[in-house]
Design an enzyme around this catalytic site. Sequence first.
Site, PDB file in Angstrom:
ATOM      1  N   HIS A  96     -21.684  -3.839   7.786  1.00  0.00           N
ATOM      2  CA  HIS A  96     -21.487  -4.021   6.336  1.00  0.00           C
ATOM      3  C   HIS A  96     -22.485  -3.239   5.478  1.00  0.00           C
ATOM      4  CE1 HIS A  96     -19.814  -7.272   3.400  1.00  0.00           C
ATOM      5  NE2 HIS A  96     -20.009  -6.155   2.764  1.00  0.00           N
TER       6      HIS A  96
ATOM      7  N   ASP B 137      -8.742  -7.086   4.490  1.00  0.00           N
ATOM      8  CA  ASP B 137     -10.171  -6.752   4.575  1.00  0.00           C
ATOM      9  C   ASP B 137     -11.015  -7.949   4.159  1.00  0.00           C
ATOM     10  OD1 ASP B 137     -12.260  -4.345   4.649  1.00  0.00           O
ATOM     11  OD2 ASP B 137     -12.787  -5.650   2.976  1.00  0.00           O
TER      12      ASP B 137
ATOM     13  N   TYR C 281     -18.301 -12.884   3.224  1.00  0.00           N
ATOM     14  CA  TYR C 281     -17.431 -13.431   2.168  1.00  0.00           C
ATOM     15  C   TYR C 281     -17.182 -14.925   2.398  1.00  0.00           C
ATOM     16  CZ  TYR C 281     -16.191  -8.456   1.468  1.00  0.00           C
ATOM     17  OH  TYR C 281     -16.218  -7.086   1.273  1.00  0.00           O
TER      18      TYR C 281
ATOM     19  N   LYS D 216     -16.410  -7.710   8.817  1.00  0.00           N
ATOM     20  CA  LYS D 216     -17.679  -6.966   8.803  1.00  0.00           C
ATOM     21  C   LYS D 216     -18.823  -7.829   9.311  1.00  0.00           C
ATOM     22  CE  LYS D 216     -15.928  -4.905   4.535  1.00  0.00           C
ATOM     23  NZ  LYS D 216     -15.280  -6.018   3.842  1.00  0.00           N
TER      24      LYS D 216
HETATM   25  P1  NAP Z   1     -11.572  -4.470  -7.320  1.00  0.00           P
HETATM   26  O1  NAP Z   1     -10.446  -4.530  -6.362  1.00  0.00           O
HETATM   27  O2  NAP Z   1     -12.010  -3.170  -7.871  1.00  0.00           O
HETATM   28  O3  NAP Z   1     -11.295  -5.377  -8.586  1.00  0.00           O
HETATM   29  C1  NAP Z   1     -10.887  -6.694  -8.506  1.00  0.00           C
HETATM   30  C2  NAP Z   1     -10.729  -7.196  -9.937  1.00  0.00           C
HETATM   31  O4  NAP Z   1      -9.618  -6.566 -10.578  1.00  0.00           O
HETATM   32  C3  NAP Z   1     -10.476  -8.686 -10.000  1.00  0.00           C
HETATM   33  O5  NAP Z   1     -11.150  -9.185 -11.128  1.00  0.00           O
HETATM   34  C4  NAP Z   1      -8.959  -8.773 -10.218  1.00  0.00           C
HETATM   35  O6  NAP Z   1      -8.646  -9.939 -10.949  1.00  0.00           O
HETATM   36  C5  NAP Z   1      -8.683  -7.534 -11.029  1.00  0.00           C
HETATM   37  N1  NAP Z   1      -7.336  -6.975 -10.794  1.00  0.00           N
HETATM   38  C6  NAP Z   1      -6.731  -6.756  -9.617  1.00  0.00           C
HETATM   39  N2  NAP Z   1      -5.532  -6.172  -9.786  1.00  0.00           N
HETATM   40  C7  NAP Z   1      -5.377  -6.008 -11.112  1.00  0.00           C
HETATM   41  C8  NAP Z   1      -4.341  -5.461 -11.906  1.00  0.00           C
HETATM   42  N3  NAP Z   1      -3.230  -4.947 -11.372  1.00  0.00           N
HETATM   43  N4  NAP Z   1      -4.502  -5.474 -13.268  1.00  0.00           N
HETATM   44  C9  NAP Z   1      -5.627  -5.990 -13.829  1.00  0.00           C
HETATM   45  N5  NAP Z   1      -6.639  -6.535 -13.127  1.00  0.00           N
HETATM   46  C10 NAP Z   1      -6.514  -6.530 -11.768  1.00  0.00           C
HETATM   47  O7  NAP Z   1     -12.895  -5.176  -6.715  1.00  0.00           O
HETATM   48  P2  NAP Z   1     -13.371  -5.721  -5.305  1.00  0.00           P
HETATM   49  O8  NAP Z   1     -12.687  -6.978  -4.966  1.00  0.00           O
HETATM   50  O9  NAP Z   1     -14.843  -5.745  -5.359  1.00  0.00           O
HETATM   51  O10 NAP Z   1     -12.953  -4.591  -4.255  1.00  0.00           O
HETATM   52  C11 NAP Z   1     -11.791  -4.660  -3.449  1.00  0.00           C
HETATM   53  C12 NAP Z   1     -12.132  -5.039  -2.016  1.00  0.00           C
HETATM   54  O11 NAP Z   1     -13.075  -4.122  -1.452  1.00  0.00           O
HETATM   55  C13 NAP Z   1     -12.853  -6.386  -1.880  1.00  0.00           C
HETATM   56  O12 NAP Z   1     -11.992  -7.486  -2.046  1.00  0.00           O
HETATM   57  C14 NAP Z   1     -13.449  -6.261  -0.490  1.00  0.00           C
HETATM   58  O13 NAP Z   1     -12.462  -6.485   0.493  1.00  0.00           O
HETATM   59  C15 NAP Z   1     -13.903  -4.810  -0.496  1.00  0.00           C
HETATM   60  N6  NAP Z   1     -15.329  -4.673  -0.911  1.00  0.00           N
HETATM   61  C16 NAP Z   1     -16.227  -4.222   0.028  1.00  0.00           C
HETATM   62  C17 NAP Z   1     -17.558  -4.057  -0.295  1.00  0.00           C
HETATM   63  C18 NAP Z   1     -18.499  -3.529   0.745  1.00  0.00           C
HETATM   64  O14 NAP Z   1     -19.729  -3.546   0.535  1.00  0.00           O
HETATM   65  N7  NAP Z   1     -17.991  -3.070   1.865  1.00  0.00           N
HETATM   66  C19 NAP Z   1     -18.024  -4.362  -1.585  1.00  0.00           C
HETATM   67  C20 NAP Z   1     -17.097  -4.824  -2.532  1.00  0.00           C
HETATM   68  C21 NAP Z   1     -15.758  -4.956  -2.178  1.00  0.00           C
HETATM   69  P3  NAP Z   1      -7.589 -11.039 -10.360  1.00  0.00           P
HETATM   70  O15 NAP Z   1      -8.068 -11.425  -8.993  1.00  0.00           O
HETATM   71  O16 NAP Z   1      -7.685 -12.150 -11.350  1.00  0.00           O
HETATM   72  O17 NAP Z   1      -6.255 -10.355 -10.357  1.00  0.00           O
END
Ligand code: NAP
Length: 283
Positions: A107, A44, A49, A74
């Site tokens: 998006h 994704d 990004y 997106k």
């Molecule tokens: P998330 O997945 O909730 O959190 C990522 C954070 O958690 C990073 O700081 C990561 O650090 C840490 N992490 C990951 N696995 C872990 C584990 N097993 N133990 C401890 N810490 C851990 O946040 P997100 O990246 O915002 O959301 C995921 C995906 O959703 C995004 O990458 C994107 O593709 C999508 N997204 C979409 C939108 C939208 O508007 N459509 C908005 C936000 C996100 P490290 O990297 O250091 O491991």
Amino acid sequence: MLTTELSNGIAMPRLGFGVFQIPDLNLCEEAVISALTCGYRLLDTASAYENEAAVGRAILRSGVARKEIFLTTKLWVQDYGYESTKEAFYRSLERLQTDYLDLYLIHQPYSDIHGSWRAMEDLYREGVIKAIGVSNFSSAQLADLITFNHIAPMVNQVETHPFCQQNHAAEFMQQHHIAIEAWAPFAEGKNEIFTQPLLTTIAQRHQKTVAQVILRWLLQRNIVVIPKSVNPQRIAENFAVFDFSLTEQDMKEISTLDLGKPLIANHADPERIKFIGTRRFAT
Ligand code: NAP
């Protein structure tokens, strides 16, 4: 691989890999290779990004066949409208070094979403996108899109984690055969989620980590989930969630953590809409 069947019959992997907030392109490329090597088959990204090119390079370098990967990107707000959506789509394809997308999402739910949707419907009919959807749409915005167009969105990607469980929204989506995809499953680490006492107790019960419990809880709610990590160990940890199940009691306990509102992005906030309108990217 556990999948969710979309309304058009396409199988979407239930667990994938997100690459938001990895502006370092080498780091992003390595993280995607790490994820593909682990077994993830859903990626994704987004034009906003600014790392689609890194994702494209990683796919080629990984040796995993393109057809085995469910690739999502997106469309950003600055490119909304019929003609500019098509142009932005082909620029994304070029950066991703591919000739089709598995899923293309609008998006943000503002501006000329209908013009963009009609372009996406046409690209879908032409076969260069296998499924089309949206992100951050409320039930009312979904109803608007469904009512005034021909094809209903197949996916809505929304903020979903233990503090924002989206129960009402999920019910509406289920009724309309729209798959719900969780972004920020770990609430981006907010509210000390990884040491939250109830989640820690449940994790200890299953000899798993809090992150694994959260992913399992989403998978068991039939929600597609795309955790992000740049750490190979955590990338593997987040994929090791198919060897245990949460009980009904665990699920019930986690449901008590819901705060009933977003923690990261409130899309109904007028200030946020104005802010989104100012965000421009090299798309
Ligand atoms: P998330 O997945 O909730 O959190 C990522 C954070 O958690 C990073 O700081 C990561 O650090 C840490 N992490 C990951 N696995 C872990 C584990 N097993 N133990 C401890 N810490 C851990 O946040 P997100 O990246 O915002 O959301 C995921 C995906 O959703 C995004 O990458 C994107 O593709 C999508 N997204 C979409 C939108 C939208 O508007 N459509 C908005 C936000 C996100 P490290 O990297 O250091 O491991």
